[in-house]
Design an enzyme around this catalytic site. Structure first.
Site, PDB file in Angstrom:
ATOM      1  N   LEU A 168       1.087  -1.311   0.071  1.00  0.00           N
ATOM      2  CA  LEU A 168      -0.117   0.001   0.031  1.00  0.00           C
ATOM      3  C   LEU A 168       0.908   1.145  -0.073  1.00  0.00           C
ATOM      4  O   LEU A 168       1.821   1.317   0.920  1.00  0.00           O
ATOM      5  CB  LEU A 168      -0.810   0.158   1.327  1.00  0.00           C
ATOM      6  N   ASP A 169       0.741   2.157  -0.916  1.00  0.00           N
ATOM      7  CA  ASP A 169       1.563   3.213  -1.258  1.00  0.00           C
ATOM      8  C   ASP A 169       1.853   3.954   0.073  1.00  0.00           C
ATOM      9  O   ASP A 169       0.990   4.170   0.986  1.00  0.00           O
ATOM     10  CB  ASP A 169       1.170   3.999  -2.379  1.00  0.00           C
ATOM     11  N   LYS A 170       3.005   4.628   0.150  1.00  0.00           N
ATOM     12  CA  LYS A 170       3.307   5.502   1.344  1.00  0.00           C
ATOM     13  C   LYS A 170       2.387   6.496   1.423  1.00  0.00           C
ATOM     14  O   LYS A 170       1.795   6.963   2.714  1.00  0.00           O
ATOM     15  CB  LYS A 170       4.744   6.256   1.209  1.00  0.00           C
TER      16      LYS A 170
END
Length: 284
Positions: free
Chosen positions: A148-150
């Site tokens: 899950l992207d930053k």
């Protein structure tokens, strides 16, 4: 006529190179090159993957154990992670103990990943990771199931169950993930058509059509709330899809994996263990 007084000690002949071999009875299994896939026995898999799928440890740590000489197969030490064996017939041990004895009890949790936290166990640049959120709270070594992207938040599974991780992350299983997105920009029905795809990614990959619904139409602030249901999960896919429709993502939150939903009362940084009923919701 040759000079009889020529000193032959100046003549040097290089001996043929010795063939390197291991002594008979060596208890180490080594290979100079990875075995050919075509000749691998049916049902065999890499020893590194066997340890991971058995829930002993992660693939990366499994490779370290193997290279350190701590893993044996049928009584012989294995030091190459890519060697293949049949897990149904091979007797595999770690530090002399069968893998069934060293296997951790499987554990899977749902974590509400906050914005700004990396979905990894360590970061060479010192960024905060999901491992930092769990440090001192969980004894088992859990790894993120997918990413899950930053800049995104929401439901992130973490587990030491290698089989569950494989089934939830391998593209062939196509598990559906649901996201709620707040996007800024002038809205019209044509943009919904663009979002539903297909959309060409920067690397040339063309996404498949995906279900996208308007949860809340844009108001005077030109912010539209959208629901995406993805089965592909290409890196930053939703952000690129919105960019193609000339929309700017203000927030992106994963709210479900399969039928498992992130409870509304959970706050960023909180986590919960998954029981049998919740695991069945994942469809694995």
């Amino acid at each position: 006529m040759a000079d009889r007084n020529f000193n032959n000690k100046h003549l040097r002949v290089s001996a043929p190179p010795r063939e390197t071999s291991f002594p008979r009875g060596s208890d180490h299994l080594r290979a100079s090159a990875p075995p050919r896939e075509a000749h691998s026995p049916r049902g065999s898999e890499r020893i590194q993957s066997i340890l991971s799928h058995a829930g002993v440890t992660s693939r990366r740590h499994a490779a370290e154990l193997i290279e350190a000489g701590r893993v044996s197969v049928d009584g012989k030490v294995v030091t190459e992670p890519y060697l293949k064996f049949d897990p149904a017939t091979a007797k595999i041990c770690v530090d002399g103990r069968p893998i069934d004895a060293v296997r951790e009890q499987t554990r899977t949790i749902m974590l509400y990943k906050p914005v700004g936290v990396l979905s990894t166990l360590s970061d060479p640049f010192g960024g905060e990771t999901v491992a930092d959120l769990l440090r001192g709270k969980i004894q088992e070594r859990l790894v993120p199931v997918g990413r899950l992207d930053k800049d995104s938040e929401g439901l992130l599974l973490m587990s030491n169950d290698g089989d569950l991780t494989l089934k939830l992350t391998h593209p062939r299983f196509e598990h559906e993930k649901t996201y709620i997105v707040r996007a800024a920009g002038r809205w019209n029905d044509e943009k919904l058509r663009i979002l539903q795809g297909p959309v060409t990614m920067p690397d040339g990959y063309v996404t498949r059509p995906v279900p996208v619904e308007v949860v809340r139409p844009a108001g005077s602030d030109n912010v539209t709330v959208l629901c995406f249901k993805l089965r592909e999960g290409r890196k930053r896919q939703i952000r690129y899809m919105c960019s193609a429709a000339h929309l700017v993502v203000l927030s992106l939150k994963r709210v479900a994996v399969g039928e498992l939903r992130l409870p509304k009362e959970m706050k960023p940084g909180e986590w919960r263990d998954l029981g049998p009923d919740q695991l069945r919701m994942l469809g694995v």
